[in-house]
Design a protein around this motif. Structure first.
Motif, PDB file in Angstrom:
ATOM      1  N   ALA A 139       3.110 -10.702 -26.387  1.00 42.91           N
ATOM      2  CA  ALA A 139       2.326 -11.947 -26.450  1.00 42.91           C
ATOM      3  C   ALA A 139       0.984 -11.790 -25.743  1.00 42.91           C
ATOM      4  N   SER A 140       0.955 -10.921 -24.725  1.00 43.73           N
ATOM      5  CA  SER A 140      -0.277 -10.759 -23.949  1.00 43.73           C
ATOM      6  C   SER A 140      -1.289  -9.831 -24.622  1.00 43.73           C
ATOM      7  N   HIS A 141      -0.864  -9.175 -25.677  1.00 49.60           N
ATOM      8  CA  HIS A 141      -1.786  -8.283 -26.391  1.00 49.60           C
ATOM      9  C   HIS A 141      -2.934  -9.100 -26.974  1.00 49.60           C
ATOM     10  N   ASP A 179      -4.556  -9.151 -29.637  1.00 47.37           N
ATOM     11  CA  ASP A 179      -4.414  -9.665 -31.007  1.00 47.37           C
ATOM     12  C   ASP A 179      -3.614 -10.966 -31.046  1.00 47.37           C
ATOM     13  N   ASN A 180      -2.726 -11.131 -30.057  1.00 44.91           N
ATOM     14  CA  ASN A 180      -1.777 -12.249 -30.137  1.00 44.91           C
ATOM     15  C   ASN A 180      -2.121 -13.422 -29.229  1.00 44.91           C
ATOM     16  N   ILE A 181      -3.243 -13.291 -28.506  1.00 44.31           N
ATOM     17  CA  ILE A 181      -3.596 -14.344 -27.544  1.00 44.31           C
ATOM     18  C   ILE A 181      -3.821 -15.693 -28.237  1.00 44.31           C
ATOM     19  N   SER A 182      -4.297 -15.652 -29.460  1.00 43.24           N
ATOM     20  CA  SER A 182      -4.561 -16.919 -30.151  1.00 43.24           C
ATOM     21  C   SER A 182      -3.276 -17.625 -30.592  1.00 43.24           C
ATOM     22  N   LEU A 183      -2.142 -16.918 -30.516  1.00 41.46           N
ATOM     23  CA  LEU A 183      -0.874 -17.547 -30.937  1.00 41.46           C
ATOM     24  C   LEU A 183      -0.407 -18.545 -29.890  1.00 41.46           C
ATOM     25  N   ASN A 184       0.243 -19.592 -30.366  1.00 42.33           N
ATOM     26  CA  ASN A 184       0.796 -20.623 -29.487  1.00 42.33           C
ATOM     27  C   ASN A 184       2.299 -20.355 -29.356  1.00 42.33           C
ATOM     28  N   ILE A 185       2.651 -19.589 -28.302  1.00 47.62           N
ATOM     29  CA  ILE A 185       4.021 -19.070 -28.227  1.00 47.62           C
ATOM     30  C   ILE A 185       4.937 -19.941 -27.361  1.00 47.62           C
ATOM     31  N   VAL A 186       6.152 -20.139 -27.882  1.00 47.91           N
ATOM     32  CA  VAL A 186       7.204 -20.875 -27.167  1.00 47.91           C
ATOM     33  C   VAL A 186       8.449 -19.985 -27.180  1.00 47.91           C
ATOM     34  N   PHE A 187       9.118 -19.853 -26.037  1.00 50.16           N
ATOM     35  CA  PHE A 187      10.380 -19.107 -26.006  1.00 50.16           C
ATOM     36  C   PHE A 187      11.549 -20.067 -26.192  1.00 50.16           C
ATOM     37  N   ALA A 188      12.586 -19.589 -26.902  1.00 43.70           N
ATOM     38  CA  ALA A 188      13.785 -20.411 -27.082  1.00 43.70           C
ATOM     39  C   ALA A 188      15.031 -19.601 -26.751  1.00 43.70           C
ATOM     40  N   GLY A 189      15.990 -20.251 -26.146  1.00 45.09           N
ATOM     41  CA  GLY A 189      17.204 -19.547 -25.690  1.00 45.09           C
ATOM     42  C   GLY A 189      17.021 -19.158 -24.236  1.00 45.09           C
ATOM     43  N   VAL A 190      16.309 -18.031 -24.031  1.00 42.91           N
ATOM     44  CA  VAL A 190      15.839 -17.589 -22.703  1.00 42.91           C
ATOM     45  C   VAL A 190      16.945 -17.645 -21.640  1.00 42.91           C
ATOM     46  N   GLU A 191      18.151 -17.213 -22.007  1.00 41.74           N
ATOM     47  CA  GLU A 191      19.295 -17.294 -21.089  1.00 41.74           C
ATOM     48  C   GLU A 191      19.044 -16.538 -19.784  1.00 41.74           C
ATOM     49  N   GLU A 192      18.280 -15.445 -19.867  1.00 41.94           N
ATOM     50  CA  GLU A 192      18.003 -14.701 -18.631  1.00 41.94           C
ATOM     51  C   GLU A 192      16.612 -14.993 -18.084  1.00 41.94           C
ATOM     52  N   GLY A 193      16.080 -16.129 -18.438  1.00 42.88           N
ATOM     53  CA  GLY A 193      14.747 -16.509 -17.979  1.00 42.88           C
ATOM     54  C   GLY A 193      14.618 -16.507 -16.462  1.00 42.88           C
ATOM     55  N   TRP A 194      15.686 -16.910 -15.775  1.00 42.09           N
ATOM     56  CA  TRP A 194      15.642 -16.988 -14.307  1.00 42.09           C
ATOM     57  C   TRP A 194      15.352 -15.641 -13.673  1.00 42.09           C
TER      58      TRP A 194
END
Lengths: 460, 439
Positions: B271-273, B275-290
């Motif tokens: 996402a940080s590349h 090329d992809n900065i213009s994308l509006n990114i949302v994570f879903a699930g993210v069970e190990e987000g903590w």
């Protein structure tokens, strides 16, 4: 020689120690006691000595040396009992025959599964470990106390009634009829499988008893004039079926639709079988008066529905309708996730139909205990019963309440404040952390846990 | 509109339920409605005791304490001792796309193919799904309903739960593009060793990047043609690339389903590349987000999470699933709670309740099912709080809506005071006293 004797002696001592199921003593003071069978006691005390509740009331005192727990602001209730679980099975289904009564979960208990710990952390102290629902007459169940860290045998609930799993409807017809091209493919077939096996078992019993009788006469015949009888071999499967007919084994029948529930009651009435429980029973509410009349029990999900066709015409108000019609009902998990918060599942019966809070709590304590034939030992806070209890931070039906401590036979197995994160007993190299379905955020469900192990079979 | 005589309506509803078998619910009340004497939880502007909330058609026209704002022409609901909340929004479901999960012909959330950016959940959304009334009477008024499967599953829709056509229920047809993040795993049905797994992962990412490159090129070409067609040949239309135009512009969020620590870090790096900065990114699930909450916060990626699953790793603490939302929140991540359910989306308040009990607190957990998802999906001008000018999506509860002991007494969706029945309540009414006869 002396060495051998010593070794034998050590072995004997060791086996006595390891067979002993550890018991403890504890005194909990000034808590709100949810006794289940005798209302709520404010500022109450519970005294457990050597694994048995010896005092319930106010202003009790404890013998010297007994550990005192300050329960002020806390709630004490009996340990939760889950009448339908596959929590720590080694395998769940022996799915290659529609009748496998001889199979038992006794040897299929994994005592090291961390899921046991996760369940006691939810206040659960006993489970009914069941065979799956692939077969019309499945294997025998095993009632366990969740003593985490003991052997297979020590987990068993001593003096619990023997149980067996039956299954009606989609699961056995899919596995055997659709999957393997043998009966049953329909609900018609399911009934006939049960009737024909009971008949065969009764016939076997008659022949076997006659044979044993003749054999005795033959063996007592000193003059050798009697012709030796043709042997009738012992048949474990038929023996178990006869034990069911004789009322020594409690049937727990996986079922969903109202018509198949009625069918089984007809069959059981024909064979004189009493004291049985319908498991899941999503449509039991449609025939609640008939179930009550037959004295049958039900054990249901709080709100699962619509994941397969036979639960499509069901309602989360099932438990309330059954309860209001006088059926002794329990709320079960059949899931290693739901078992973590069965208190919350029971609370849903208040949301759906305004079951009283007292009855909601019965559905996870004394009612499942009755269904497993252990209600004289557990399921309520009563003097003489086992010291299986949980201490809660608040009212057990509140979503904000947490289990603080869980005791089995007066011994503490869970303490929220002191237990470390990693509670595995054994590290399994096969442990992957893919337990959750990964990288897909819509989980849903297509099956009950009763169908584990059989997916391979029904693919073909 | 005149005030309604409620016992009459009730009688009509009862008659209706005897005569019109096909009808699942009765008729709603709509028009000039005022709820008075309530504790109003606005979410964005504090809590108002003895509050008044006035609905004029689809909109909230007044929130405050001034009773004089309510004239005789309003149908008045007295909610003394009750609580009013904005309708809850579940940001991860397949509601309306799946009727009975185990019956394949009723499952419309999983199209064949690996790259399906042009598949619209909106198209398959069945407004007559039996699960919809069951869901909305629980106070859940809006859902993100999402397709599944493949690398790119298609586009999720944001729907409200009152109406007779997808068109009348839709808030956003293209609420988010669903991407199932390719995982590096060498177990189960996947590749046999790590090397092979990594190779597959790289191929999947390469494929994804190629698609996005093509979509950007297509978007540029089309916009240039649209701006000035003179002297240009009209480019050939490509259905898949066409459906990705809003995505590459950052207008449609990219919902990345991602779970494990390693996959989350890979997704953040991707996402940080530039090329992809213009994308509006949302994570879903993210069970190990903590485990990587700081990194997610730093990347500024909001997360859609649930709480009712078993701890992911055998050595995880028992409360991890419950504490994941609060861990993310504390690190500075915008969190919305979802269920990931189909027929039991009604458990959204309980998912949020566990988050509330384990570190998030009730107030923040309420935001995680109201204003947070509304902001994440760019509809906070319309949904997510009780404010003047917003759509009238709200419910009256007897108490804390996270508590199973509370009752959700009345739900409003876009101003409609909806009938509080569903198949579940109807079966209850019919079978509670099954053999009773008419008095």
């Amino acid at each position: 020689m002396k060495n051998i004797v010593n070794t034998l002696l050590l072995l004997v001592i060791f086996s006595i120690v390891s067979l002993a199921q550890e018991k403890g003593s504890v005194f909990i003071q000034n808590a709100t006691l949810m006794t289940i069978t005798d209302g709520i006691i404010e500022n109450g005390d519970v005294l457990i000595i050597d694994g048995v509740i010896t005092g319930i009331g106010t202003n009790l005192s404890a013998p010297l040396g007994v550990k005192v727990v300050n329960g002020s602001g806390k709630y004490v209730m009996p340990g939760i009992i889950d009448a339908h679980s596959h929590l720590n099975t080694v395998s769940t289904n022996e799915a290659r025959n529609p009748v496998t009564a001889e199979v038992t979960m006794e040897e299929s208990i994994n005592p090291n599964s961390v899921s046991i710990y996760r369940a006691i952390a939810g206040g659960v102290t006993s489970i009914h470990l069941m065979h799956g629902s692939a077969n019309v007459i499945g294997g025998q169940g095993e009632t366990l106390k969740l003593r985490y860290g003991v052997s297979q045998d020590e987990m068993r609930f001593r003096n619990a009634k023997r149980t067996i799993k039956f299954a009606l409807g989609e699961n056995p017809t899919r596995v055997h009829g659709q999957g393997n091209g043998i009966q049953p493919r329909t609900r018609m077939g399911v009934e006939q499988i049960i009737r024909s096996h009971f008949d065969e078992a009764l016939d076997y019993k008659k022949k076997r008893e006659a044979y044993l009788e003749t054999k005795k006469v033959y063996e007592g015949d000193r003059r050798g004039r009697i012709v030796p009888p043709v042997p009738v071999a012992k048949n474990l499967r038929y023996d178990v079926l006869n034990d069911i007919i004789d009322g020594e084994i409690l049937v727990h029948c996986h079922s969903y639709r109202a018509d198949e529930i009625l069918m089984l009651m007809r069959v059981f009435n024909d064979y004189g079988i009493k004291n049985y429980t319908f498991q899941h029973a999503n449509e039991a509410f449609k025939v609640a008066p008939e179930i009550a009349k037959n004295g049958a029990y039900t054990s249901v999900f709080a709100d699962w529905w619509a994941y397969k066709f036979e639960v499509y015409y069901s309602t989360a108000y099932n438990a309330t309708i059954l309860n209001e019609n006088g059926v002794t009902n329990s709320i079960n998990s059949d899931s290693n996730e739901l078992i973590r918060h069965l208190n919350h599942e029971a609370a849903k019966t208040v949301r759906y139909g305004e079951t009283s809070e007292a009855d909601a709590l019965k559905m996870i304590t004394i009612n499942p205990a009755m269904q497993l034939g252990i209600d004289k030992m557990v399921g309520s806070l009563e003097v003489g019963k086992h010291g299986d209890i949980a201490i809660w931070s608040g009212h057990p039906l509140s979503i904000y309440s947490k289990v603080q401590q869980t005791y089995i036979d007066g011994k503490k197995y869970f303490d929220m404040l002191t237990d470390p994160a990693d509670m595995r007993i054994a590290v399994d190299s096969n442990d992957s952390y893919a337990e959750a379905e990964f990288n897909t955020f819509i989980k849903g469900r297509e099956e009950d846990a009763c169908m584990s192990d059989v997916f391979e079979l029904i693919q073909h | 509109m005149k005030p309604i005589k409620w016992n009459l309506v009730l009688a009509l509803l009862l008659i209706g339920s005897f005569t019109a078998q096909a009808q699942i619910t009765g008729k709603p009340n709509f028009g000039k409605i005022a709820i008075v004497d309530a504790t109003i939880h606005t979410v964005t502007k504090g809590t108002i005791e003895n509050g008044v909330i006035r609905l004029d058609g689809e909109k909230i026209e007044y929130v405050g304490t001034d009773r004089s704002k309510v004239s005789d022409e309003y149908y008045i609901i007295s909610a003394s001792g009750k609580h009013v909340y904005p309708g809850f929004m579940d940001s991860g479901t397949s509601l309306g796309l799946v009727e009975v999960s185990a019956v394949a012909v009723t499952v419309d959330n999983r199209e064949v193919g690996n790259m399906n950016p042009n598949m619209l959940a909106f198209t398959a959304f069945n407004p007559h799904s039996v699960s919809i009334p069951v869901t909305r009477v629980s106070g859940v008024t809006h859902v993100i309903t999402a397709p599944q499967g493949g690398l790119v599953s298609g586009q999720a829709a944001l729907m409200d739960l009152w109406g007779y056509s997808p068109d009348s229920m839709v808030i956003d047809v293209t609420a988010g593009m669903v991407l199932n993040w390719p995982t590096i795993r060498s177990r189960g049905r996947g590749p046999r060793n790590l090397e092979q797994a990594e190779k597959r992962y790289k191929e999947a990412i390469k494929n994804l990047n190629k698609w996005l490159d093509n979509a950007r090129f297509y978007q540029q070409m089309m916009s240039e043609y649209d701006a000035d067609a003179s002297g240009k040949i009209k480019p050939e239309k490509n259905q898949q690339l066409q459906s990705m135009r809003a995505l590459v512009e950052g207008e449609t969020p990219l919902i990345i389903a991602v779970s494990s620590e390693k996959d989350i870090l890979n997704a953040i790096e991707w996402a940080s590349h530039e090329d992809n900065i213009s994308l509006n990114i949302v994570f879903a699930g993210v069970e190990e987000g903590w485990r990587v909450a700081e990194q997610i916060a730093k990347a500024g990626i909001p997360c859609l999470v649930s709480t009712l699953y078993t701890p992911v790793r055998p050595y995880d603490h028992i409360h991890r699933p419950y504490e994941n939302p609060s861990a993310l929140m504390r690190a500075g991540v915008k969190v919305a709670i979802m269920t990931g359910e189909v027929e039991n989306v009604r458990n959204l308040p309980f998912n949020a309740g566990y988050a509330a009990a384990y570190g998030m607190g009730t107030e923040e957990a309420i935001k995680a099912v109201t204003i947070n998802p509304a902001e994440i999906f760019g509809v906070s001008n319309l949904l997510g709080s009780l404010e003047e000018g917003k759509q009238a999506n709200l419910f009256i509860s007897s108490g804390d809506p996270f508590e199973p002991l509370s009752q959700i007494e009345q739900v409003f969706i876009k101003g409609y005071q909806i009938p509080m029945d569903s198949r579940h309540t109807q079966l209850f009414e019919e079978f509670l006293d099954r053999d009773a006869t008419q008095e």
